[in-house]
Structure formats: structure tokens, C-alpha cells
Write a protein that holds these residues in place. Structure first.
Motif, PDB file in Angstrom:
ATOM      1  N   ALA A   2       0.865  -1.183   0.000  1.00  0.00           N
ATOM      2  CA  ALA A   2       0.000   0.000   0.000  1.00  0.00           C
ATOM      3  C   ALA A   2       0.903   1.235   0.000  1.00  0.00           C
ATOM      4  O   ALA A   2       1.924   1.259   0.699  1.00  0.00           O
ATOM      5  N   GLN A   3       0.529   2.216  -0.798  1.00  0.00           N
ATOM      6  CA  GLN A   3       1.381   3.415  -0.927  1.00  0.00           C
ATOM      7  C   GLN A   3       0.727   4.580  -0.184  1.00  0.00           C
ATOM      8  O   GLN A   3      -0.500   4.699  -0.175  1.00  0.00           O
ATOM      9  N   TYR A   4       1.558   5.397   0.417  1.00  0.00           N
ATOM     10  CA  TYR A   4       1.028   6.519   1.191  1.00  0.00           C
ATOM     11  C   TYR A   4       1.495   7.846   0.614  1.00  0.00           C
ATOM     12  O   TYR A   4       2.656   7.997   0.222  1.00  0.00           O
ATOM     13  N   SER A   5       0.579   8.815   0.558  1.00  0.00           N
ATOM     14  CA  SER A   5       0.987  10.172   0.188  1.00  0.00           C
ATOM     15  C   SER A   5       0.033  11.154   0.865  1.00  0.00           C
ATOM     16  O   SER A   5      -1.013  10.759   1.390  1.00  0.00           O
ATOM     17  N   ARG A   6       0.406  12.415   0.863  1.00  0.00           N
ATOM     18  CA  ARG A   6      -0.507  13.430   1.412  1.00  0.00           C
ATOM     19  C   ARG A   6      -0.927  14.336   0.274  1.00  0.00           C
ATOM     20  O   ARG A   6      -0.063  14.784  -0.508  1.00  0.00           O
ATOM     21  N   ILE A   7      -2.228  14.559   0.123  1.00  0.00           N
ATOM     22  CA  ILE A   7      -2.690  15.426  -0.961  1.00  0.00           C
ATOM     23  C   ILE A   7      -3.644  16.489  -0.419  1.00  0.00           C
ATOM     24  O   ILE A   7      -4.151  16.350   0.700  1.00  0.00           O
ATOM     25  N   SER A   8      -3.832  17.521  -1.222  1.00  0.00           N
ATOM     26  CA  SER A   8      -4.694  18.662  -0.852  1.00  0.00           C
ATOM     27  C   SER A   8      -4.362  19.175   0.551  1.00  0.00           C
ATOM     28  O   SER A   8      -5.236  19.586   1.311  1.00  0.00           O
ATOM     29  N   GLY A   9      -3.121  19.099   0.917  1.00  0.00           N
ATOM     30  CA  GLY A   9      -2.653  19.659   2.195  1.00  0.00           C
ATOM     31  C   GLY A   9      -2.894  18.774   3.384  1.00  0.00           C
ATOM     32  O   GLY A   9      -1.986  18.461   4.149  1.00  0.00           O
ATOM     33  N   SER A  10      -4.128  18.268   3.556  1.00  0.00           N
ATOM     34  CA  SER A  10      -4.431  17.599   4.825  1.00  0.00           C
ATOM     35  C   SER A  10      -5.090  16.231   4.678  1.00  0.00           C
ATOM     36  O   SER A  10      -5.648  15.705   5.626  1.00  0.00           O
ATOM     37  N   VAL A  11      -5.074  15.678   3.463  1.00  0.00           N
ATOM     38  CA  VAL A  11      -5.700  14.349   3.287  1.00  0.00           C
ATOM     39  C   VAL A  11      -4.624  13.291   3.050  1.00  0.00           C
ATOM     40  O   VAL A  11      -3.815  13.409   2.126  1.00  0.00           O
ATOM     41  N   GLY A  12      -4.605  12.302   3.907  1.00  0.00           N
ATOM     42  CA  GLY A  12      -3.695  11.174   3.699  1.00  0.00           C
ATOM     43  C   GLY A  12      -4.313  10.257   2.663  1.00  0.00           C
ATOM     44  O   GLY A  12      -5.494   9.918   2.766  1.00  0.00           O
ATOM     45  N   LEU A  13      -3.554   9.858   1.634  1.00  0.00           N
ATOM     46  CA  LEU A  13      -4.101   8.984   0.594  1.00  0.00           C
ATOM     47  C   LEU A  13      -3.378   7.635   0.640  1.00  0.00           C
ATOM     48  O   LEU A  13      -2.159   7.566   0.473  1.00  0.00           O
ATOM     49  N   ILE A  14      -4.150   6.595   0.891  1.00  0.00           N
ATOM     50  CA  ILE A  14      -3.599   5.238   0.926  1.00  0.00           C
ATOM     51  C   ILE A  14      -4.052   4.519  -0.339  1.00  0.00           C
ATOM     52  O   ILE A  14      -5.255   4.431  -0.607  1.00  0.00           O
ATOM     53  N   THR A  15      -3.086   4.042  -1.132  1.00  0.00           N
ATOM     54  CA  THR A  15      -3.440   3.358  -2.383  1.00  0.00           C
ATOM     55  C   THR A  15      -3.012   1.899  -2.305  1.00  0.00           C
ATOM     56  O   THR A  15      -1.822   1.603  -2.122  1.00  0.00           O
ATOM     57  N   LEU A  16      -4.001   1.001  -2.434  1.00  0.00           N
ATOM     58  CA  LEU A  16      -3.687  -0.427  -2.430  1.00  0.00           C
ATOM     59  C   LEU A  16      -3.071  -0.778  -3.785  1.00  0.00           C
ATOM     60  O   LEU A  16      -3.599  -0.386  -4.828  1.00  0.00           O
ATOM     61  N   LYS A  17      -1.972  -1.544  -3.735  1.00  0.00           N
ATOM     62  CA  LYS A  17      -1.283  -1.861  -4.992  1.00  0.00           C
ATOM     63  C   LYS A  17      -0.935  -3.334  -5.012  1.00  0.00           C
ATOM     64  O   LYS A  17       0.013  -3.771  -4.352  1.00  0.00           O
ATOM     65  N   SER A  18      -1.736  -4.084  -5.722  1.00  0.00           N
ATOM     66  CA  SER A  18      -1.445  -5.506  -5.842  1.00  0.00           C
ATOM     67  C   SER A  18      -2.207  -6.055  -7.048  1.00  0.00           C
ATOM     68  O   SER A  18      -3.327  -6.531  -6.916  1.00  0.00           O
ATOM     69  N   PRO A  19      -1.609  -5.934  -8.238  1.00  0.00           N
ATOM     70  CA  PRO A  19      -2.323  -6.354  -9.432  1.00  0.00           C
ATOM     71  C   PRO A  19      -2.633  -7.854  -9.410  1.00  0.00           C
ATOM     72  O   PRO A  19      -1.893  -8.585  -8.745  1.00  0.00           O
ATOM     73  N   PRO A  20      -3.674  -8.318 -10.080  1.00  0.00           N
ATOM     74  CA  PRO A  20      -4.556  -7.537 -10.953  1.00  0.00           C
ATOM     75  C   PRO A  20      -5.754  -6.925 -10.228  1.00  0.00           C
ATOM     76  O   PRO A  20      -6.377  -6.020 -10.761  1.00  0.00           O
ATOM     77  N   VAL A  21      -6.102  -7.391  -8.996  1.00  0.00           N
ATOM     78  CA  VAL A  21      -7.348  -6.885  -8.403  1.00  0.00           C
ATOM     79  C   VAL A  21      -7.139  -6.273  -7.013  1.00  0.00           C
ATOM     80  O   VAL A  21      -8.080  -6.077  -6.259  1.00  0.00           O
ATOM     81  N   ASN A  22      -5.884  -5.981  -6.677  1.00  0.00           N
ATOM     82  CA  ASN A  22      -5.553  -5.419  -5.356  1.00  0.00           C
ATOM     83  C   ASN A  22      -6.094  -6.275  -4.206  1.00  0.00           C
ATOM     84  O   ASN A  22      -6.690  -5.766  -3.250  1.00  0.00           O
ATOM     85  N   ALA A  23      -5.899  -7.586  -4.366  1.00  0.00           N
ATOM     86  CA  ALA A  23      -6.360  -8.497  -3.313  1.00  0.00           C
ATOM     87  C   ALA A  23      -5.543  -8.246  -2.049  1.00  0.00           C
ATOM     88  O   ALA A  23      -4.404  -7.772  -2.095  1.00  0.00           O
ATOM     89  N   LEU A  24      -6.163  -8.596  -0.909  1.00  0.00           N
ATOM     90  CA  LEU A  24      -5.560  -8.277   0.388  1.00  0.00           C
ATOM     91  C   LEU A  24      -4.565  -9.352   0.814  1.00  0.00           C
ATOM     92  O   LEU A  24      -4.796 -10.097   1.773  1.00  0.00           O
ATOM     93  N   SER A  25      -3.476  -9.454   0.087  1.00  0.00           N
ATOM     94  CA  SER A  25      -2.424 -10.415   0.437  1.00  0.00           C
ATOM     95  C   SER A  25      -1.741  -9.958   1.728  1.00  0.00           C
ATOM     96  O   SER A  25      -1.961  -8.834   2.202  1.00  0.00           O
ATOM     97  N   ALA A  26      -0.877 -10.812   2.282  1.00  0.00           N
ATOM     98  CA  ALA A  26      -0.174 -10.465   3.523  1.00  0.00           C
ATOM     99  C   ALA A  26       0.572  -9.139   3.373  1.00  0.00           C
ATOM    100  O   ALA A  26       0.543  -8.285   4.266  1.00  0.00           O
ATOM    101  N   VAL A  27       1.207  -8.947   2.213  1.00  0.00           N
ATOM    102  CA  VAL A  27       1.982  -7.709   1.988  1.00  0.00           C
ATOM    103  C   VAL A  27       1.051  -6.491   1.971  1.00  0.00           C
ATOM    104  O   VAL A  27       1.383  -5.432   2.520  1.00  0.00           O
TER     105      VAL A  27
END
Ligand SMILES: CCC/C=C/C(=O)SCCNC(=O)CCNC(=O)[C@H](O)C(C)(C)COP(=O)([O-])OP(=O)([O-])OC[C@H]1O[C@@H](n2cnc3c(N)ncnc32)[C@H](O)[C@@H]1OP(=O)([O-])[O-]
Length: 718
Positions: A2-27
Motif C-alpha cells: 500500500a502506498q502513502y501520500s498526502r494530498i490537498s494539504g491535509s488528506v492522507g491517501l492510501i493506495t492499495l497496490k497488488s495487481p490484478p485486483v488489489n487483493a488483500l495479500s499479507a503484503v
């Protein structure tokens, strides 16, 4: 991850990254733990958005992990931490939010979905229940009846329905993450207590007990032996009756039973088997990833009987342009009316306009001159089909693929009627062709990889589960059915009744026993085939009447047909019906006394037969033929056979298909029982265990996903 960034000043954005369907693997789960921690501890962050990369929110738990030892942080505490967070958490749902993915979203305080997103809790289809709080949160959010519907069926809902049910707060046509960020900014600092679903009570219902009883009864009936749907009802009942923490305990308990069950293993195997069959290969080396299908826009259907009508409807509903041909004007008009009715009813169900203009009706075969692909669906008669293929070879533009919907005839013989045998393949649909999901795509020795790839792609386009199989009598499905039916006939001779055989098979999980199916599809169908094969002529009495070509033969089906007992359509078959066309079978005293006389005439002394013998004789004979099919290279792997039986022959899905089932029973046991029955019935070759089964047992009975290695070795030695 999962990738983390901050956008619009005060919003934390968490992006799940696990192709093809971003399944919830251990990582991914670890990634969520880390990024949520980061967001919550960053004083500049006032609210958080969770989304998935590539326009897909999350396909749920990683199903591949279920087969091994689960590692990494568990999902339940992750979702609790999200719900308990003191900063607003917003799920931005694009593409799909399924299973654990939707449960993750339900842990968030707000949910925004793209208009094209689909949401659902399909765990039940994998033999599980939504055990990351889904069975406890969803009823609290949308009420018990709606939650029961979604959780026990596993159906996906559109974003619009999700909004209507109250699963999501907002639906957008714009960029979902942008809308979610806007919402996150607007709710920053606002109280969150009322947004934590676990603190809700289920919306009150007056007659909860009767409701659950009624639902349980319905679910039991529909489940026909599947345990997951029952556990789903029990979990939702806990949500309605218990405080959240106790409900979660119950959810966990129920999941523990399901998770280790053979049913869950079977259903998860079937999930991957369905996907494996699209990656087809043939013994000559043609493969899905090296063969390029040609685009198909216009398709012809020759013959508008039951099958042709269903095929035309399936094609038209998928948006293809369809040219139908039926030489007799009267039949053509009748078919047009029937097809239009089917299209209209189908469209009404889906809430769309009927695609009536996608089909043209013709009596002259010249109408197919410019189509890309033809599906011949005339009467099952080789001479007639040959004539059609000769005509097609002349009429069609060069390069047109010529397919036959035969259910058993030799595709290669038909190919030899044309100037382009490489363009000929079988497309074996199952009745009703617009409903049944299975398509056997049959390649002959001369079919080109492109013809096979094109038929497979067309199957996918019209929503079929397509399986590539080699050319032999009955292909895969019907070839395996023969020994199964034969055993059922023999069991009647030896002392069983249609009722007993059907009950055993229905308790196993088939929706209908073999004799009920025979009555439904018509006894005359098999009779015609046996007559064609020279098997069904009346013989002298005595033992010879029950021997054909040196093998045991039961003329029971032929004798019923000679009496005009064709099944439901004549009101009499193995059972009796209130009238011709009646649907409800009841025991027929005439048949029982006929059977008694038949046994006496042939010197057969009836004995007690139990359910276990019925299952072993019918199913192991079918499975043995499945092994022969693998041995012959007609199916590339056990998954192909299993998918055919799951989608075309009513094999109970929680038993994974016949070959998977053999593995569950234990290959040594299947071998042992076949040997036992073959010894008792040496005139029944179908009971003789085949080489591959023996070889697999000798190699230590590997799990089903390792069979291909043994098959490969066996082929290399032949
Ligand atoms: C305590 C925990 C409780 C939670 C339980 C759960 O969440 S249970 C889970 C609840 N979730 C579900 O039941 C959802 C199951 N998935 C689906 O229904 C469909 O795959 C789809 C609608 C997500 C996409 O359909 P589509 O026709 O666009 O594509 P496609 O179907 O061809 O799949 C593409 C590839 O993705 C792969 N793959 C997909 N999902 C998973 C997964 N979860 N995992 C692993 N892999 C997965 C699939 O194998 C294939 O791989 P291949 O063959 O390329 O190597």
C-alpha cells in the motif's frame, strides 16, 4: 503493498497496490497497517482516503493464500483500527469492492463509489462467510433482510443499488478519488461516533424469528447440501441478536468450521479452475497465448430448433449481428416468434431494450455469404450436417469459420466436407443455450489454432465458460455420461429402483437424479443414438438380450421407448406424470411390476442396494472415463473436466467436479472400489480401472494440481 501520500494539504491517501485486483495479500495487509499508522500519526493529516490502483478498489482476500499457512497481520484488527480512528476515513470505490474489500470499506466512516463500480460479499461462493466483520456490519447498516440476500447469494450489486440500499454514501461519474478527497476535506474534524457501523443496532424488525426460520428453510433448499449459505444465515442472525463483540465471536467460530471444510477447498479450486480453462492448450502445441483470434461481428445460425433458437438469442444479447437460416417458411415464422419472445423476456428482466434488430430471419442459405462465423445447429444427423457443411463451403466468403453444435458427432468428418478444414471447430452448447454457461469448443485434428482461439473468444464474449476439448465421440461431457447412465440401468436390473438411485444422487447434491433427468430430456434421445449404433434392436430372450458386442447391455431404456414411454412429454417414463408434459414425477406401479417381470424373465435375482453402491458405481465409472479422457489427451487437465461437469451437468459446486472429488475421496479408494466392481462385473469394461488412475496411485496420489505432470510423463512413454 500500500502506498502513502498526502494530498490537498491535509488528506492522507492510501493506495492499495497488488495487481490484478488489489487483493488483500499479507503484503497488502501489512501495507495498510503501516500507512494507516502513518496517516493517523501525521498531525498535518486531518482525514484519510483509501483507494486502489488502476481503477480497482479491492477484490477481497487473496484466495491463493487460503491454501497455505496464512501469515501477516489479520484483517479483522486492521478494520477495527480503521473504524476506531479519530480521523475520518473515506473509501473511494472504483471497479470492485468485493469480500474483504467491501468489509474494509465498511470499516471506513464514509464510502464513495464510482457509478460503474460493483460491490458484494461473494465469500459464500468460495465456501466461506464474510468473516472480517462483514456479516456483522452489513445487517447493522442496511437491515437484516437485504444483508441476508447479499450475503447468502454472494451477488454483486451496482453502485446505484448500493446507494439505494445505503451501503455507499455517494455515487459519482467523475474521478472517484477526487470526489472522496473533497468529502474527506469537508468532514475533517467532525464527530465520528455516528459513523462507526459496529456501534449501530440492526434496524428493528417485528418478527425476527419467523423471518430467520423462513430464510433458513429457503436457503437450505437452495443450498442442497452446501454448508456456507447456512453458516451465513447463522452469522447474520448473530448480528441481529447479539452485541457486536459477541457477534464477531460467532462470525469467527462459524468461519473456522467453514475455512477447513472440504467444501471451501472445492469451491476455491473451482474458482481457479474456471480461470485455468481459458488458458487452453492442445496436444499439438497450440496455446491460448500464442494464437490470435480473429474479430467476429456477424454470425450465422443454421437451423432454428431448440438449440439454434437459444444460440441466436445468446449471440444477439451479446450485441452480435445474427443471420439465422431455417429453410421451411412455417418453422422460420414460428422460430422468429419464439426468439423474439425470448429476447423480450430477457430484456425485461435486465431492464434494457430487446435487441430484436440484431437478428435477421432467412429461408435461403445464401444469406450467410458475408458472415464471419457460422454455427450449424440442424438436427443431429451426420448426413444432414454433411450436406450443410458442403453448402457452407460454397456459400461463405473465404476465411469464414464453420462451427457445428453437434453434441457427439465427428467434427473431423464434417471438416472434410469443406475446402477449409482448418476453419472448422465444434461449438457444443447446452440446452437452453441462452441460459446454460457451458460451451465445449471442439478442435479436430485439422482445426487451426486461430479457429480454436476465435471460437473460445466468441464463447467468452457471449458469457460462456468455454472449455477446449479434443474430438471424440461425445467429447468430454457426454462421453463421461455414458458409463454413468449405464451403471444406473444395471443397478435397476440388480435390485435398485429409479427412486433409490435418484435419491442417492440428489443427496449427493445433484438437483435431479439420473432417471428424472432422463424423463425431462426424453428417453427417445438416447434410444435414437442406440438405434443408430445398432444396439437397440430387440434380441432373443435369455442372456443374449443383455449382451451387445461382448459387453453387458441393459435394454431397459429401449423397452420403455418401445412402449411409447418417452418421459415427461408422454406423461410416462421411469416415473409417471399427471399428464403429458407434466413436471412432477411420482412413483409408477406399472414400472415397478414391469421391472419385476423383466428381472424374472432374465433370471435376475434382486438384491438390496444401498446409496453408497449407487454413488460408487455411477460416479466412479464416470470418473474412470474422465481419467481415460485425460489419458487420451482429449482434455488438457482435470480442471477442464471439472469445469464441464460444474457448468454443464449439474455437478454440485461444493464438490469441485468429478476429478477433484476423486482426489477428495482418495485415488487409492477409487481404484480399489473400481477393481472390486470390475471383478464382480467383468463384462463391463467401463469399470476396469484405467492406466492413468493406476499410475497416479503408484505415484503417491498427488493433489489434483500436480496431475498434469503425471499425464505428461504417461504421454511421453506412449
Ligand atoms: C477473513 C477474510 C474474509 C474475506 C474473505 C474474502 O475476501 S474471499 C474473496 C472475496 N472476493 C472474491 O470472491 C472475488 C473473486 N474475484 C472475482 O470475482 C473476479 O476475479 C473479479 C470480479 C474480481 C474480476 O473478474 P475478471 O473477469 O475481470 O477477471 P478474472 O476473474 O479473470 O481475474 C483476474 C485475475 O485475478 C485473480 N483474482 C481475482 N480475484 C482474486 C482474489 N480475490 N484473490 C486472488 N486472485 C484473484 C484471478 O485468479 C485472475 O488471475 P489469473 O488467472 O489472471 O492469474
Amino acid at each position: 503493498m500500500a502506498q502513502y501520500s498526502r494530498i490537498s494539504g491535509s488528506v492522507g491517501l492510501i493506495t492499495l497496490k497488488s495487481p490484478p485486483v488489489n487483493a488483500l495479500s499479507a503484503v497488502v495487509r501489512q501495507g495498510i497497517v503501516d500507512t494507516v499508522e502513518k496517516a493517523l500519526s501525521d498531525p498535518k493529516v486531518k482525514s484519510v482516503v483509501i483507494c486502489g490502483q488502476n481503477g480497482i478498489f479491492c477484490g477481497g482476500a487473496d484466495i491463493k493464500e487460503f491454501a497455505g499457512n496464512m501469515s501477516g497481520p489479520p484483517l479483522v484488527p486492521i478494520i477495527h483500527a480503521i473504524e476506531a480512528a479519530n480521523k475520518p476515513m473515506v473509501a473511494a470505490i472504483e471497479g470492485i469492492a468485493l469480500g474483504g474489500g467491501l468489509e474494509l470499506a465498511l470499516g471506513c466512516h464514509y464510502r464513495v463509489a464510482h457509478a460503474k463500480a460493483r460491490l458484494g460479499l461473494p465469500e459464500v461462493t468460495l465456501g466461506l462467510l464474510p468473516a472480517a466483520g462483514g456479516s456483522q456490519r452489513l445487517p447493522r447498516l442496511i437491515g437484516v433482510p437485504a444483508a441476508l440476500d447479499l450475503i447468502t447469494t454472494g451477488r454483486h450489486v451496482t453502485a446505484a443499488e448500493a446507494l439505494q440500499l445505503g451501503i455507499v454514501d455517494q455515487v459519482t461519474d467523475h474521478k472517484t478519488v477526487d470526489v472522496a478527497v473533497k468529502l474527506a476535506l469537508s468532514v475533517a474534524g467532525k464527530p465520528l461516533d455516528a459513523r462507526r457501523i459496529s456501534t449501530y443496532l440492526c434496524p428493528p424488525l417485528s418478527a425476527l424469528d419467523p423471518l430467520f426460520e423462513e430464510v433458513m428453510q429457503k436457503v437450505r433448499q437452495r443450498a442442497r447440501g452446501a454448508i456456507a449459505p447456512i453458516a451465513c444465515v447463522q452469522a447474520v442472525r448473530a448480528a441481529a441478536a447479539l452485541p457486536y463483540a459477541q457477534g464477531m465471536e460467532r462470525e469467527k467460530e462459524l468461519m473456522a468450521t467453514l475455512f477447513t471444510s472440504g467444501q471451501a477447498r472445492a469451491l476455491q479450486y473451482s474458482f481457479f479452475a474456471q480461470r485455468a480453462v481459458s488458458k487452453w492448450s492442445t496436444p499439438s502445441g497450440a496455446r491460448w497465448d500464442t494464437s490470435t483470434p480473429r474479430p467476429v461481428h456477424k454470425v450465422a445460425v443454421i437451423g432454428l430448433g431448440t438449440m439454434g433458437r437459444g444460440i441466436a438469442v445468446a449471440l444477439a444479447q451479446a450485441g452480435l449481428s445474427v443471420v439465422t437460416v431455417e429453410p421451411q417458411e412455417k418453422q422460420l415464422m414460428e422460430a422468429k416468434q419464439a426468439v423474439s419472445g425470448m429476447l423480450e423476456r430477457g430484456a425485461k428482466k435486465r431492464g434494457v431494450a430487446p435487441p430484436l434488430n440484431n437478428i435477421t430471419y432467412n429461408s435461403n442459405i445464401q444469406a450467410v455469404a458475408d458472415v464471419d462465423l457460422v454455427i450449424e445447429a440442424v438436427f443431429e444427423d451426420m448426413a444432414l450436417k454433411k450436406k450443410v457443411f458442403q453448402q457452407l463451403s460454397v456459400v461463405c466468403k473465404p476465411g469464414t469459420f464453420l462451427c457445428t453444435n453437434t453434441s457427439a458427432l465427428d467434427v473431423d468428418q464434417l471438416a472434410s466436407q469443406t475446402r477449409t478444414p482448418e476453419l472448422v471447430v465444434g461449438m457444443h452448447f447446452f440446452a437452453p443455450a441462452n441460459v446454460m454457461k457451458l460451451l465445449e469448443v471442439v478442435y479436430g485434428p485439422r482445426s487451426s489454432p486461430q479457429a480454436l482461439a476465435t471460437a473460445m473468444q466468441l464463447g467468452k464474449k457471449i458469457g460462456k465458460v468455454s472449455v477446449a476439448v479434443g474430438n471424440c465421440r461425445g467429447f468430454v461431457g457426454n462421453r463421461m455420461l455414458k458409463p454413468y447412465i449405464e451403471q444406473a440401468f444395471f443397478l435397476l436390473e440388480e435390485g435398485a429402483t429409479p427412486e433409490l438411485v435418484d435419491r442417492a444422487l440428489e443427496e449427493f447434491g445433484f438437483s435431479m437424479g439420473i432417471f428424472k433427468v432422463s424423463d425431462l430430456s426424453g428417453l427417445d434421445v438416447g434410444w435414437r443414438v442406440r438405434k443408430g449404433d445398432g444396439l437397440a434392436e430387440p434380441r432373443a430372450t435369455g442372456q443374449s438380450a443383455r449382451i451387445r458386442e461382448g459387453r453387458r447391455y441393459s435394454p431397459l431404456g429401449d423397452l420403455l421407448c418401445e412402449q411409447g414411454r418417452f418421459g415427461q412429454k408422454t406423461g410416462r417414463g421411469w416415473y409417471q406424470y399427471s399428464k403429458p408434459g407434466g413436471r412432477e414425477p411420482s412413483s409408477d406401479p406399472w414400472f415397478h411390476s414391469f421391472l419385476k417381470e423383466y428381472r424374472a424373465k432374465h433370471g435376475l435375482v434382486p438384491r438390496a442396494i444401498d446409496h453408497q453402491e449407487v454413488l460408487e458405481r455411477c460416479l466412479y465409472a464416470l470418473i474412470n472415463e474422465g481419467f481415460r479422457i485425460l489419458e487420451d489427451g482429449i482434455a488438457a487437465g482435470p480442471e477442464d473436466i471439472d469445469v464441464i461437469y460444474l457448468f454443464g451437468y449439474g455437478w454440485p459446486s461444493y464438490r469441485g467436479g468429478p476429478m477433484f472429488y476423486a482426489g477428495m475421496v482418495g485415488l487409492p479408494k477409487v481404484l480399489d472400489r473400481l477393481e472390486h466392481y470390475y471383478q464382480a462385473h467383468p463384462d463391463v469394461p467401463y469399470l476396469q480401472p484405467c492406466t492413468l488412475l493406476r499410475r497416479l496411485v503408484a505415484s503417491g496420489s498427488p493433489p489434483v494440481h500436480k496431475w498434469r505432470e503425471v499425464i505428461k510423463k504417461l504421454h511421453s512413454q506412449l
